[in-house]
Design a protein around this motif. Structure first.
Motif, mmCIF file in Angstrom:
data_model
loop_
_atom_site.group_PDB
_atom_site.id
_atom_site.type_symbol
_atom_site.label_atom_id
_atom_site.label_comp_id
_atom_site.label_asym_id
_atom_site.label_seq_id
_atom_site.Cartn_x
_atom_site.Cartn_y
_atom_site.Cartn_z
ATOM 1 N N PRO A 96 0.802 -1.153 -0.103
ATOM 2 C CA PRO A 96 0.055 -0.165 0.186
ATOM 3 C C PRO A 96 0.819 1.255 -0.151
ATOM 4 O O PRO A 96 2.004 1.281 0.559
ATOM 5 N N LEU A 97 0.554 2.243 -0.608
ATOM 6 C CA LEU A 97 1.086 3.377 -0.986
ATOM 7 C C LEU A 97 1.599 4.054 0.304
ATOM 8 O O LEU A 97 2.855 4.299 0.509
ATOM 9 N N VAL A 98 0.847 4.638 1.336
ATOM 10 C CA VAL A 98 1.129 5.237 2.349
ATOM 11 C C VAL A 98 1.593 4.530 3.537
ATOM 12 O O VAL A 98 2.773 4.751 4.081
ATOM 13 N N GLY A 99 1.043 3.356 3.861
ATOM 14 C CA GLY A 99 1.301 2.407 5.168
ATOM 15 C C GLY A 99 2.819 1.864 4.944
ATOM 16 O O GLY A 99 3.369 1.763 5.906
ATOM 17 N N LEU A 100 3.126 1.384 3.609
ATOM 18 C CA LEU A 100 4.209 0.755 3.648
ATOM 19 C C LEU A 100 5.243 1.406 2.559
ATOM 20 O O LEU A 100 5.902 0.981 2.014
ATOM 21 N N PHE A 101 4.991 2.641 2.878
ATOM 22 C CA PHE A 101 5.909 3.518 1.802
ATOM 23 C C PHE A 101 7.444 3.350 2.011
ATOM 24 O O PHE A 101 8.477 3.283 1.086
ATOM 25 N N PRO A 102 8.004 3.220 3.475
ATOM 26 C CA PRO A 102 9.416 2.827 3.557
ATOM 27 C C PRO A 102 9.986 1.553 3.033
ATOM 28 O O PRO A 102 11.012 1.464 2.555
ATOM 29 N N LEU A 103 8.961 0.577 3.078
ATOM 30 C CA LEU A 103 9.394 -0.772 2.316
ATOM 31 C C LEU A 103 9.312 -0.472 0.826
ATOM 32 O O LEU A 103 10.434 -1.047 0.145
ATOM 33 N N ARG A 104 8.522 0.315 0.135
ATOM 34 C CA ARG A 104 8.701 0.819 -1.198
ATOM 35 C C ARG A 104 10.034 1.289 -1.627
ATOM 36 O O ARG A 104 10.694 0.897 -2.480
ATOM 37 N N LEU A 105 10.425 2.236 -0.631
ATOM 38 C CA LEU A 105 11.634 2.917 -0.953
ATOM 39 C C LEU A 105 13.138 1.932 -0.706
ATOM 40 O O LEU A 105 13.817 2.124 -1.249
ATOM 41 N N LEU A 106 12.823 1.164 0.213
ATOM 42 C CA LEU A 106 13.830 0.060 0.489
ATOM 43 C C LEU A 106 14.150 -0.861 -0.545
ATOM 44 O O LEU A 106 15.060 -1.018 -1.102
ATOM 45 N N ARG A 107 13.016 -1.266 -1.372
ATOM 46 C CA ARG A 107 13.022 -2.300 -2.363
ATOM 47 C C ARG A 107 13.611 -1.446 -3.443
ATOM 48 O O ARG A 107 14.455 -2.010 -4.466
ATOM 49 N N ALA A 108 13.063 -0.112 -3.880
ATOM 50 C CA ALA A 108 13.773 0.578 -4.878
ATOM 51 C C ALA A 108 15.220 0.911 -4.731
ATOM 52 O O ALA A 108 16.078 0.722 -5.933
ATOM 53 N N LEU A 109 15.648 0.979 -3.668
ATOM 54 C CA LEU A 109 17.111 1.444 -3.165
ATOM 55 C C LEU A 109 17.774 0.102 -3.730
ATOM 56 O O LEU A 109 18.994 0.089 -4.260
#
Length: 94
Positions: free
Chosen positions: A62-75
């Motif tokens: 989910p965009l807001v709730g797990l935004f840090p996880l999205r950033l970590l995956r993109a990194l």
């Protein structure tokens, strides 16, 4: 239950004869049932729905709730591409 409101339900699926049933594994009481014409259909759908995607967790978060996880995956993907390894990177021709 607060965890289900914040994180979403954690549904588990099972079949009982020609009926597929689901319930929240966190114990909040959410659930339901759906009848099918044949027991094999109910079993097939319950098996297909009853899985957890640990590999896709950051991709479909989910965009807001797990935004840090999205950033970590993109990194991680960015670092892998720079290093020439990882998914989406094709090796140079020989």
């Amino acid at each position: 239950m607060l965890r289900c409101r914040l994180l979403g339900h954690r549904f588990r699926f099972l079949s009982e004869g020609a009926t597929m049933r689901w319930y929240c594994a966190r114990g909040c009481g959410a659930g339901g049932a759906k009848p099918y014409p044949a027991a094999e259909e109910a079993r097939r759908y319950a098996r297909a729905f009853d899985h957890e995607d640990h590999e896709d967790l950051g991709r479909r978060a989910p965009l807001v709730g797990l935004f840090p996880l999205r950033l970590l995956r993109a990194l991680r993907e960015h670092r892998a591409k720079r290093a020439g390894t990882g998914p989406g990177v094709t090796p140079p021709p020989r």
